[in-house]
Design a protein around this motif. Structure first.
Motif, PDB file in Angstrom:
ATOM      1  N   LYS A 149       0.833  -1.207   0.000  1.00 31.83           N
ATOM      2  CA  LYS A 149       0.000   0.000   0.000  1.00 31.83           C
ATOM      3  C   LYS A 149       0.865   1.253   0.000  1.00 31.83           C
ATOM      4  CE  LYS A 149      -3.570   2.456   2.644  1.00 31.83           C
ATOM      5  NZ  LYS A 149      -4.412   2.446   3.863  1.00 31.83           N
ATOM      6  N   ASN A 150       1.926   1.229   0.785  1.00 36.18           N
ATOM      7  CA  ASN A 150       2.821   2.391   0.849  1.00 36.18           C
ATOM      8  C   ASN A 150       3.495   2.658  -0.492  1.00 36.18           C
ATOM      9  OD1 ASN A 150       2.246   2.767   3.555  1.00 36.18           O
ATOM     10  ND2 ASN A 150       4.011   1.592   4.274  1.00 36.18           N
ATOM     11  N   ARG A 151       3.722   1.602  -1.256  1.00 33.10           N
ATOM     12  CA  ARG A 151       4.372   1.757  -2.559  1.00 33.10           C
ATOM     13  C   ARG A 151       3.438   2.349  -3.615  1.00 33.10           C
ATOM     14  NH1 ARG A 151       6.600  -3.893  -4.339  1.00 33.10           N
ATOM     15  NH2 ARG A 151       7.256  -2.645  -6.143  1.00 33.10           N
ATOM     16  N   ILE A 152       2.139   2.041  -3.514  1.00 28.79           N
ATOM     17  CA  ILE A 152       1.205   2.414  -4.588  1.00 28.79           C
ATOM     18  C   ILE A 152       0.344   3.637  -4.275  1.00 28.79           C
ATOM     19  CG2 ILE A 152       1.113  -0.012  -5.284  1.00 28.79           C
ATOM     20  CD1 ILE A 152      -1.675  -0.202  -4.115  1.00 28.79           C
TER      21      ILE A 152
ATOM     22  N   ASP B  85      -1.267   7.043  -3.883  1.00 30.92           N
ATOM     23  CA  ASP B  85      -1.121   8.296  -4.624  1.00 30.92           C
ATOM     24  C   ASP B  85      -0.244   8.153  -5.869  1.00 30.92           C
ATOM     25  OD1 ASP B  85      -2.762   9.731  -2.848  1.00 30.92           O
ATOM     26  OD2 ASP B  85      -1.070  10.037  -1.484  1.00 30.92           O
ATOM     27  N   LYS B  86      -0.033   6.938  -6.294  1.00 33.93           N
ATOM     28  CA  LYS B  86       0.639   6.671  -7.567  1.00 33.93           C
ATOM     29  C   LYS B  86      -0.351   5.901  -8.436  1.00 33.93           C
ATOM     30  CE  LYS B  86       5.327   6.703  -5.650  1.00 33.93           C
ATOM     31  NZ  LYS B  86       6.565   5.920  -5.411  1.00 33.93           N
ATOM     32  N   SER B  87      -0.241   4.565  -8.438  1.00 32.20           N
ATOM     33  CA  SER B  87      -1.204   3.786  -9.226  1.00 32.20           C
ATOM     34  C   SER B  87      -2.553   3.677  -8.523  1.00 32.20           C
ATOM     35  CB  SER B  87      -0.664   2.382  -9.506  1.00 32.20           C
ATOM     36  OG  SER B  87      -0.580   1.622  -8.308  1.00 32.20           O
ATOM     37  N   TYR B  88      -2.550   3.876  -7.197  1.00 30.27           N
ATOM     38  CA  TYR B  88      -3.797   3.770  -6.432  1.00 30.27           C
ATOM     39  C   TYR B  88      -4.218   5.137  -5.900  1.00 30.27           C
ATOM     40  CZ  TYR B  88      -7.328   2.260  -3.133  1.00 30.27           C
ATOM     41  OH  TYR B  88      -8.519   2.096  -2.455  1.00 30.27           O
ATOM     42  N   LYS B  89      -5.483   5.474  -6.131  1.00 27.24           N
ATOM     43  CA  LYS B  89      -6.048   6.731  -5.622  1.00 27.24           C
ATOM     44  C   LYS B  89      -7.138   6.393  -4.615  1.00 27.24           C
ATOM     45  CE  LYS B  89      -3.676   8.999  -8.807  1.00 27.24           C
ATOM     46  NZ  LYS B  89      -3.001   7.845  -9.460  1.00 27.24           N
ATOM     47  N   GLU B  90      -6.993   6.934  -3.417  1.00 27.80           N
ATOM     48  CA  GLU B  90      -7.926   6.579  -2.351  1.00 27.80           C
ATOM     49  C   GLU B  90      -9.352   7.040  -2.652  1.00 27.80           C
ATOM     50  OE1 GLU B  90      -7.067   5.704   2.264  1.00 27.80           O
ATOM     51  OE2 GLU B  90      -6.344   7.609   1.467  1.00 27.80           O
ATOM     52  N   ASP B  91      -9.495   8.068  -3.475  1.00 24.90           N
ATOM     53  CA  ASP B  91     -10.835   8.559  -3.799  1.00 24.90           C
ATOM     54  C   ASP B  91     -11.365   7.923  -5.090  1.00 24.90           C
ATOM     55  OD1 ASP B  91      -9.038   9.745  -5.478  1.00 24.90           O
ATOM     56  OD2 ASP B  91      -9.876  11.761  -5.358  1.00 24.90           O
ATOM     57  N   GLY B  92     -10.689   6.889  -5.558  1.00 21.36           N
ATOM     58  CA  GLY B  92     -11.118   6.197  -6.770  1.00 21.36           C
ATOM     59  C   GLY B  92     -12.270   5.239  -6.511  1.00 21.36           C
TER      60      GLY B  92
ATOM     61  N   MET C 281       8.985  -7.240 -15.078  1.00 21.03           N
ATOM     62  CA  MET C 281       7.655  -7.288 -14.484  1.00 21.03           C
ATOM     63  C   MET C 281       7.702  -6.752 -13.050  1.00 21.03           C
ATOM     64  SD  MET C 281       4.990 -10.491 -13.967  1.00 21.03           S
ATOM     65  CE  MET C 281       5.591 -11.314 -15.420  1.00 21.03           C
ATOM     66  N   VAL C 282       7.574  -5.421 -12.944  1.00 19.45           N
ATOM     67  CA  VAL C 282       7.494  -4.770 -11.637  1.00 19.45           C
ATOM     68  C   VAL C 282       6.255  -3.878 -11.639  1.00 19.45           C
ATOM     69  CG1 VAL C 282       9.984  -4.824 -11.234  1.00 19.45           C
ATOM     70  CG2 VAL C 282       8.967  -2.831 -12.353  1.00 19.45           C
ATOM     71  N   LEU C 283       5.847  -3.440 -10.473  1.00 16.85           N
ATOM     72  CA  LEU C 283       4.684  -2.565 -10.380  1.00 16.85           C
ATOM     73  C   LEU C 283       4.939  -1.267 -11.143  1.00 16.85           C
ATOM     74  CD1 LEU C 283       3.566  -2.953  -6.643  1.00 16.85           C
ATOM     75  CD2 LEU C 283       2.966  -4.351  -8.635  1.00 16.85           C
TER      76      LEU C 283
END
Length: 265
Positions: free
Chosen positions: A85-88, A90-97, A150-152
């Motif tokens: 979670k810390n890695r993604i 506000d990058k690939s993951y948006k909490e308001d998505g 193959m990395v995030l």
């Protein structure tokens, strides 16, 4: 009999030499056995289990013989842990998505690299296709199907163009379809791009051909022979299609040769 030689002395000396040689050979065999046992014990204790596999970073070269339980151990999924979670965030993951973390799974697989070595790969996908993705990549690995990286996508700050340019295979990325406001299947974790540099997206727009990534332009001609091209009915195509995925290379207005996606009802 030679002068000065006592009867039986030569015979006795020979027997003593034979005993000494036998004892020396026995000692060497015992020493070798102890060293071999110690070596085997050390190797056994060094076998990688799930915890030690987790500690290895994606992209690492892995020697299959060192994996406890065999290579099947290296194909697994997990809920999104705090470290991921810390890695993604506000990058690939948006909490308001529109996608909750609980709907996603972190996936670990093996892949056969362009360097002909076994590597650890990582992806994030929707939990509804996680088992399919494991099965696909297990099939591709066993067939030695080549994948470069193959990395995030977060390793590229979730910049899809940068990830594609680097020929990175990736899946989840909360973003819209290029040139529109519609969410991509990648945003739902239901799509994956394989070797995107060699399998670019090709679209004709206003009489011009637009290739993405731009560096993949020289691979837009699909009539050329290239071991990294995805083509209809090849092993990569079949591995996805038989599990209900569709291939972007079959689309009409846009040819997205890297792209496989699955619709979930």
């Amino acid at each position: 009999m030679l002068s000065g030689t006592k009867p039986g002395k030569g015979k006795y000396s020979g027997r003593r030499l034979s005993y000494f040689t036998g004892f020396l050979l026995l000692a060497l065999l015992i020493s070798f056995g102890i060293k071999t046992y110690a070596k085997n014990s050390a190797e056994a204790s060094a076998l990688l289990n799930r915890k030690s596999l987790d500690a290895l970073t994606a992209g690492s070269i892995l020697y299959p013989a060192r994996v406890k339980g065999g290579t099947d151990t290296c194909f697994y999924t997990q809920p999104i842990k705090a470290s991921v979670k810390n890695r993604i965030m506000d990058k690939s993951y948006k909490e308001d998505g529109k996608v909750a973390l609980s709907e996603l799974r972190y996936v670990r697989v093996l892949y056969y690299g362009f360097d002909k070595e076994t590597h650890i790969g990582e992806l994030i996908v929707n939990k509804k296709i996680a088992k399919d993705i494991l099965a696909v990549f297990k099939e591709l690995y066993n067939a030695k199907y080549p994948i470069e990286k193959m990395v995030l996508v977060d390793e590229y700050e979730a910049d899809d163009e940068a990830s594609m340019k680097d020929d990175n295979t990736s899946a989840f990325n909360y973003r819209t379809i290029a040139g529109s406001n519609n969410l991509s299947k990648h945003a739902l974790g239901l799509a994956i791009d394989i070797n995107p540099l060699y399998n670019p997206s090709v679209q004709k727009s206003n009489g011009k051909t637009v290739v993405s990534p731009a560096e993949g332009k020289k691979y837009a001609n699909r009539s050329l022979e290239n071991p990294y091209y995805i083509k209809k009915d090849d092993i990569c195509y079949q591995a996805f299609i038989k599990r209900g995925f569709t291939w972007g290379g079959s689309w009409s207005s846009l040819k997205d040769y890297q792209h496989f996606q699955k619709s979930i009802g």
